[in-house]
Design a protein around this motif. Structure first.
Motif: not given
Length: 288
Positions: A277-282, A284-285
């Motif tokens: 997971s990455t912040p851009t794919s989350s 929530l993000g």
């Protein structure tokens, strides 16, 4: 060249079937006791790929850690995947023998092999076998590290020493906490949390950790601030194959048997890929 019955007797001296859990299914699944055996293959899973490997190798005996039939069945038809394994083995004169929970608690056993793969010094069983007066048999092992590591460093060490899998090593807890003692248990281990707490270790490495037990365990920081390291089930048990093969090799040499012992390096972990997971794919993000 030994007969199958002689090799099985040797294996059962290492892992007596009466020491298996009552729910388990260990012992010889298929095989003619009178047939001669020249090659033995050790593997974790009795799946079709491993059966085919045994046939290609010319093995007369396949020894696996996991049972083929853990629960009852009414058919061994080749139209079922387990039935196909049975047909493959019988048609090619390959016997199948299983050592499962009786190998987990053995001395040495599955968790000793796991500890050895991680360069840990075994101190004692995590859950001692009350029938062992020497206190060496039992489930899991309490170990000491050669020198302290952070949780992050221990996870990286485990990832580098265990067979590679898609999962790798997951961590619950403070990655920068210092680890001097660690409990290990090959295979599924979240039923052992109470024993891990009582052992007073800094970390616990096992497999198949589930969301709710881990959530409850890690929330109770006042009682147990230790870290959890979750590896792939197959990866935590594969080192036992090398240990078991070495044990049978020693027995073969002692008896003067013309026996060649092999360890399958086929990865039978069912997970085949991992996307971090990455912040851009989350979700929530993601932007609105």
């Amino acid at each position: 060249m030994p007969r199958l019955s002689e090799v099985i007797a040797a294996l059962e001296s290492l892992w007596p079937p009466e020491r298996a859990e009552s729910w388990d299914a260990v012992g010889t699944v298929v095989g003619d006791p009178g047939q001669e055996v020249s090659r033995v293959l050790f593997a974790v899973d009795p799946v079709q790929e491993i059966a085919d490997e045994a046939v290609k190798l010319g093995a007369g005996l396949l020894v696996t850690h996991h049972p083929l039939y853990l629960r009852g069945t009414t058919t061994v038809a080749a139209s079922t995947f387990k039935g196909r394994v049975v047909h493959t083995l019988i048609k090619n004169d390959v016997a199948l023998h299983v050592a499962h929970t009786n190998a987990d608690t053995a001395d040495p056993g599955v968790s000793d092999a796991l500890a050895g793969a991680l360069d840990l010094r075994v101190v004692r069983p995590l859950v001692p076998d009350p029938t062992d007066p020497e206190g060496r048999r039992g489930l899991g092992r309490v170990c000491e590290l050669e020198h302290p590591l952070t949780v992050r460093e221990l996870a990286a060490h485990a990832a580098g020493r265990l067979p590679a899998t898609a999962q790798g090593i997951r961590v619950a807890g403070d990655p920068e906490a210092v680890v001097r003692t660690v409990a290990v248990s090959g295979g599924s281990g979240d039923s052992l949390f109470d024993h891990v707490r009582a052992a007073g270790v800094d970390a616990f490495l096992t497999a198949d950790l589930r969301h709710h037990p881990v959530s409850e365990f890690t929330e109770d920081r006042a009682r147990s601030p230790l870290a959890l390291l979750d590896a792939a089930h197959w990866a935590t048990e594969w080192p036992w194959c090398e240990l078991a093969a070495a044990q049978l090799d020693e027995i073969s040499d002692r008896n003067g048997w013309d026996l060649r012992v092999h360890v399958s390096k086929t990865v039978t972990d069912p997970w085949t890929a991992h996307a971090a997971s990455t912040p851009t794919s989350s979700a929530l993000g993601a932007p609105n």
